[in-house]
Motif scaffolding. Structure first.
Motif, PDB file in Angstrom:
ATOM      1  N   ALA A 132       1.811   6.014  -7.245  1.00  0.00           N
ATOM      2  CA  ALA A 132       0.701   6.789  -7.805  1.00  0.00           C
ATOM      3  C   ALA A 132       1.043   8.273  -7.839  1.00  0.00           C
ATOM      4  O   ALA A 132       0.742   8.968  -8.823  1.00  0.00           O
ATOM      5  CB  ALA A 132      -0.573   6.534  -7.008  1.00  0.00           C
ATOM      6  N   GLU A 163       0.829  -1.209   0.000  1.00  0.00           N
ATOM      7  CA  GLU A 163       0.000   0.000   0.000  1.00  0.00           C
ATOM      8  C   GLU A 163       0.865   1.263   0.000  1.00  0.00           C
ATOM      9  O   GLU A 163       0.560   2.223  -0.702  1.00  0.00           O
ATOM     10  CB  GLU A 163      -0.952  -0.015   1.199  1.00  0.00           C
ATOM     11  CG  GLU A 163      -2.079  -1.013   1.011  1.00  0.00           C
ATOM     12  CD  GLU A 163      -2.926  -1.228   2.258  1.00  0.00           C
ATOM     13  OE1 GLU A 163      -2.512  -0.780   3.369  1.00  0.00           O
ATOM     14  OE2 GLU A 163      -3.988  -1.858   2.127  1.00  0.00           O
ATOM     15  N   ILE A 173       0.956  -4.354  -8.263  1.00  0.00           N
ATOM     16  CA  ILE A 173       0.689  -4.109  -6.846  1.00  0.00           C
ATOM     17  C   ILE A 173      -0.774  -4.384  -6.538  1.00  0.00           C
ATOM     18  O   ILE A 173      -1.095  -5.041  -5.533  1.00  0.00           O
ATOM     19  CB  ILE A 173       1.094  -2.678  -6.454  1.00  0.00           C
ATOM     20  CG1 ILE A 173       2.623  -2.534  -6.485  1.00  0.00           C
ATOM     21  CG2 ILE A 173       0.532  -2.294  -5.089  1.00  0.00           C
ATOM     22  CD1 ILE A 173       3.124  -1.116  -6.333  1.00  0.00           C
ATOM     23  N   ALA A 174      -1.665  -3.927  -7.399  1.00  0.00           N
ATOM     24  CA  ALA A 174      -3.100  -4.188  -7.196  1.00  0.00           C
ATOM     25  C   ALA A 174      -3.378  -5.690  -7.199  1.00  0.00           C
ATOM     26  O   ALA A 174      -4.153  -6.189  -6.370  1.00  0.00           O
ATOM     27  CB  ALA A 174      -3.923  -3.485  -8.277  1.00  0.00           C
ATOM     28  N   THR A 221       5.812  -8.070  -5.349  1.00  0.00           N
ATOM     29  CA  THR A 221       4.798  -8.398  -6.352  1.00  0.00           C
ATOM     30  C   THR A 221       5.074  -9.737  -7.034  1.00  0.00           C
ATOM     31  O   THR A 221       4.357 -10.114  -7.965  1.00  0.00           O
ATOM     32  CB  THR A 221       4.719  -7.297  -7.429  1.00  0.00           C
ATOM     33  OG1 THR A 221       6.004  -7.153  -8.037  1.00  0.00           O
ATOM     34  CG2 THR A 221       4.263  -5.969  -6.831  1.00  0.00           C
ATOM     35  N   GLU A 256       3.933   1.456  -1.207  1.00  0.00           N
ATOM     36  CA  GLU A 256       4.543   1.523  -2.535  1.00  0.00           C
ATOM     37  C   GLU A 256       3.535   2.026  -3.571  1.00  0.00           C
ATOM     38  O   GLU A 256       3.872   2.820  -4.438  1.00  0.00           O
ATOM     39  CB  GLU A 256       5.084   0.142  -2.934  1.00  0.00           C
ATOM     40  CG  GLU A 256       5.926   0.181  -4.180  1.00  0.00           C
ATOM     41  CD  GLU A 256       6.625  -1.140  -4.476  1.00  0.00           C
ATOM     42  OE1 GLU A 256       7.069  -1.300  -5.626  1.00  0.00           O
ATOM     43  OE2 GLU A 256       6.728  -2.001  -3.579  1.00  0.00           O
ATOM     44  N   ARG A 257       2.283   1.577  -3.441  1.00  0.00           N
ATOM     45  CA  ARG A 257       1.236   2.029  -4.369  1.00  0.00           C
ATOM     46  C   ARG A 257       1.034   3.536  -4.254  1.00  0.00           C
ATOM     47  O   ARG A 257       0.928   4.240  -5.274  1.00  0.00           O
ATOM     48  CB  ARG A 257      -0.065   1.279  -4.084  1.00  0.00           C
ATOM     49  CG  ARG A 257      -1.223   1.723  -4.971  1.00  0.00           C
ATOM     50  CD  ARG A 257      -2.486   0.976  -4.682  1.00  0.00           C
ATOM     51  NE  ARG A 257      -2.882   1.169  -3.292  1.00  0.00           N
ATOM     52  CZ  ARG A 257      -3.867   0.515  -2.712  1.00  0.00           C
ATOM     53  NH1 ARG A 257      -4.554  -0.388  -3.379  1.00  0.00           N
ATOM     54  NH2 ARG A 257      -4.180   0.740  -1.460  1.00  0.00           N
ATOM     55  N   GLU A 258       0.993   4.050  -3.023  1.00  0.00           N
ATOM     56  CA  GLU A 258       0.809   5.495  -2.820  1.00  0.00           C
ATOM     57  C   GLU A 258       1.968   6.292  -3.412  1.00  0.00           C
ATOM     58  O   GLU A 258       1.754   7.298  -4.101  1.00  0.00           O
ATOM     59  CB  GLU A 258       0.662   5.801  -1.332  1.00  0.00           C
ATOM     60  CG  GLU A 258      -0.628   5.298  -0.729  1.00  0.00           C
ATOM     61  CD  GLU A 258      -0.646   5.382   0.790  1.00  0.00           C
ATOM     62  OE1 GLU A 258       0.267   6.017   1.367  1.00  0.00           O
ATOM     63  OE2 GLU A 258      -1.551   4.796   1.397  1.00  0.00           O
ATOM     64  N   LEU A 318       1.914  -0.552 -10.938  1.00  0.00           N
ATOM     65  CA  LEU A 318       0.691  -0.322 -10.167  1.00  0.00           C
ATOM     66  C   LEU A 318      -0.290  -1.480 -10.346  1.00  0.00           C
ATOM     67  O   LEU A 318      -0.946  -1.904  -9.391  1.00  0.00           O
ATOM     68  CB  LEU A 318       0.030   0.997 -10.569  1.00  0.00           C
ATOM     69  CG  LEU A 318       0.589   2.246  -9.920  1.00  0.00           C
ATOM     70  CD1 LEU A 318      -0.017   3.495 -10.534  1.00  0.00           C
ATOM     71  CD2 LEU A 318       0.349   2.231  -8.414  1.00  0.00           C
TER      72      LEU A 318
END
Length: 138
Positions: free
Chosen positions: A36, A29, A82-83, A114, A31-33, A79
């Motif tokens: 993004a 989460e 990651i999702a 991932t 890393e996703r932020e 991304l």
């Protein structure tokens, strides 16, 4: 809060327990932020890029734009990975090889959270890719 040292000290029988899943979920989460935000910045730069100036300026701008587009593509693909990893955490499949069903391993997941393949399956995949690449170039 569990850190990497505590994670690696856990017995193998505890593989993908609640603490480990929570650790990787937080890491993914974060890393996703971060990703993004970087992607939004890259996209803003792409939108703001203008083609003004002489031929040398236009060529330099075109090269920069090409690099930014490749970067945005890489960030977008990561991304998606990651999702997918977060979805595997939710479904209970995270940390297990898509090909063999065996544990991927904490050390590998710490390096590449991932990852969907254990080391042996990844090596086989790379050998197949190398083999096919050699056959195509021959």
């Amino acid at each position: 809060m569990t850190d990497e040292t505590q994670l690696l000290a856990m017995p193998a029988a505890d593989y993908m327990n609640e603490a480990q899943l929570a650790f990787f979920q937080r890491r993914l989460e974060r890393e996703r932020e971060t990703l993004a935000a970087a992607l939004a910045e890259t996209r803003a730069i792409i939108v703001d890029s203008r083609g003004d100036g002489d031929d040398a300026d236009l060529a330099a701008n075109e090269e920069t734009l090409s690099l930014l587009l490749r970067q945005a593509d890489r960030e977008t693909r990561l991304l998606r990975k990651i999702a997918a990893a977060l979805q595997r955490i939710e479904s209970g499949d995270y940390g297990f090889c898509d090909e063999t069903g065996q544990p991927i391993g904490l050390k590998r997941l710490l390096l590449r959270p991932t990852a969907t393949l254990c080391l042996e399956a990844k090596e086989r995949q790379e050998q197949r890719e190398h083999h096919y690449a050699k056959r195509r170039s021959a």
